[in-house]
Enzyme design. Structure first.
Site, PDB file in Angstrom:
ATOM      1  N   GLY A  39      11.241 -39.508   0.739  1.00 15.74           N
ATOM      2  CA  GLY A  39      10.870 -40.682  -0.023  1.00 15.74           C
ATOM      3  C   GLY A  39       9.525 -41.235   0.374  1.00 15.74           C
ATOM      4  N   GLU A  63       9.757 -33.384   0.650  1.00 19.02           N
ATOM      5  CA  GLU A  63      10.378 -34.018  -0.515  1.00 19.02           C
ATOM      6  C   GLU A  63      10.923 -35.403  -0.182  1.00 19.02           C
ATOM      7  OE1 GLU A  63      13.079 -32.144  -3.069  1.00 19.02           O
ATOM      8  OE2 GLU A  63      12.122 -30.190  -3.031  1.00 19.02           O
ATOM      9  N   CYS A 122      -0.169   0.601   7.871  1.00 20.22           N
ATOM     10  CA  CYS A 122      -0.551   0.998   6.526  1.00 20.22           C
ATOM     11  C   CYS A 122      -1.895   1.724   6.516  1.00 20.22           C
ATOM     12  CB  CYS A 122      -0.621  -0.217   5.610  1.00 20.22           C
ATOM     13  SG  CYS A 122       0.988  -0.924   5.241  1.00 20.22           S
ATOM     14  N   GLU A 160       0.824  -1.204   0.000  1.00 21.40           N
ATOM     15  CA  GLU A 160       0.000   0.000   0.000  1.00 21.40           C
ATOM     16  C   GLU A 160       0.860   1.257   0.000  1.00 21.40           C
ATOM     17  OE1 GLU A 160      -0.077  -2.629   1.989  1.00 21.40           O
ATOM     18  OE2 GLU A 160      -1.969  -2.787   3.097  1.00 21.40           O
ATOM     19  N   ASP A 198      20.834 -40.390  -1.339  1.00 19.60           N
ATOM     20  CA  ASP A 198      20.957 -39.447  -2.457  1.00 19.60           C
ATOM     21  C   ASP A 198      21.863 -38.255  -2.165  1.00 19.60           C
ATOM     22  OD1 ASP A 198      19.129 -41.077  -3.721  1.00 19.60           O
ATOM     23  OD2 ASP A 198      17.398 -39.798  -3.281  1.00 19.60           O
ATOM     24  N   TRP A 200      16.654 -39.718 -14.077  1.00 23.49           N
ATOM     25  CA  TRP A 200      15.582 -38.803 -13.757  1.00 23.49           C
ATOM     26  C   TRP A 200      14.280 -39.344 -14.332  1.00 23.49           C
ATOM     27  CZ3 TRP A 200      16.603 -35.188 -10.332  1.00 23.49           C
ATOM     28  CH2 TRP A 200      17.902 -34.699 -10.220  1.00 23.49           C
TER      29      TRP A 200
END
Length: 356
Positions: free
Chosen positions: A285, A283, A103, A71, A219, A189
């Protein structure tokens, strides 16, 4: 019943086309600050001087984690032309001293005549007080215009302020027959570069990434934001997401520095909420995915589906462990969106009764 200078719309059909278009422009402005404001909300604003067309308005977005709110940015750009103008804003102007002054006070001081809002701010320090301040100053306030779109854009922030926990997004990549890795555990992939770039954008939009100790061991992921899609050009994230490992991570793993969590997942979400994490990306497994899913802690599922087939029943699946024993126990959701990313599909799913 609405009082003097007060009106409200549900955003579905009561608001005029100009108001809906004005909030839509504010939503576009907010998108430019999506990656750099958390734990503050990414808000957009548009000041349209009296008698001016929308495309003659002055747009603003929240300026990072310390700068002025949307704003104030828009009002500053408008200058004296803000007097008697209409302010379109995605979120209710704040009414308290935080990193910046209120604001709502800035809107009143600028002489704005009318304010059109998407949603009220559920933060307990605001929660209608901003609107009350504006109306007390004689400013007409219209609320709820474009609310569904604003709710979607600000979902992580609104969820955090309403529950004290981050919005949990579970990301899964699989072949069309549900495989996430080959029997020898190779998985890179499955999806295309386009899908992987979009997944990095999902990381950039998140304030924390959660994986299991097994994923770290097998990994050695860095869990950093690296390559964003072309659609995110010009968007910048300040710093990397917080990295969380369920269990212990060996000291030589790339995930460090990280939080190592042992204990209930509810406790983890409470801790992340206290840290100001608005969106948590899971993320991990199949074991971690199943744990969050079975606990009912996932707010949004994001599936990246590749046009590939393992062609058997020995590939690793999306979830590990027992699933629904009978059809009556089947989890059902609602497909919220489907997008094509190169040869792949991104499918977003929320609980059938959820807002996502």
């Amino acid at each position: 019943m609405a009082g003097d200078g007060e009106s409200a719309h549900d955003g579905a059909g009561g608001a005029g086309e100009r108001d809906r278009a004005g909030v839509a422009r504010a939503i576009e402005a907010a998108a430019t600050s999506r990656l750099c404001t958390a734990p503050r909300p990414w808000v957009g604003a548009l000041v349209v001087p009296a008698g001016a067309a929308l495309d003659e308005g002055f747009a603003g977005a929240t300026d990072g984690q310390q700068g002025p709110h949307a704003e104030v940015v828009a009002l500053s750009a408008a200058g004296e032309r803000a007097r008697g103008a209409t302010l379109y804003c995605t979120l209710e102007p704040c009414s308290h001293h935080g990193v910046t002054p209120p604001c709502a006070d800035a809107v009143v001081a600028a002489g704005v005549a009318r304010v059109v809002l998407g949603v009220l701010d559920p933060d307990t320090r605001v929660a209608g007080r901003g609107v009350a301040r504006l109306r007390a100053a004689g400013i007409e306030v219209v609320t709820g215009v474009g609310a569904p779109a604003v709710e979607r854009q600000l979902a992580p922030y609104l969820h955090h302020r309403r529950t004290g926990r981050p919005l949990v997004v579970l990301k899964l990549a699989a072949s069309l027959d549900g495989g996430t890795a080959a029997p020898d555990r190779t998985s890179q992939w499955i999806t295309s570069p386009e899908a992987r770039a979009d997944a990095h954008l999902l990381r950039a939009e998140s304030d924390a990434i959660v994986v299991g100790a097994g994923t770290v061991r097998d990994d050695d992921p860095a869990l950093t934001v690296r390559e964003l899609p072309a659609s995110a050009a010009g968007l910048a994230r300040k710093g990397q997401p917080l990295r969380v490992v369920l269990g212990r991570a060996a000291s030589d793993r790339r995930v460090h520095p990280c939080i190592e969590h042992r204990g209930p997942l509810d406790g983890l979400l409470d801790e992340l909420g206290e840290r100001g994490v608005l969106q948590c990306l899971v993320e991990g497994g199949a074991t971690v995915a199943a744990a969050f899913h079975r606990a009912g802690l996932v707010d949004r599922y994001v599936f990246y589906l590749a046009p590939a087939l393992f062609g058997g029943d020995d590939a690793l699946g999306l979830f590990r462990g027992p699933g629904a024993a009978t059809m009556s126990e089947l989890w059902r959701g609602r497909i919220d969106s489907v997008r094509r990313l190169g040869p792949d599909l991104r499918v977003d799913v929320v609980a059938a009764t959820g807002e996502g």
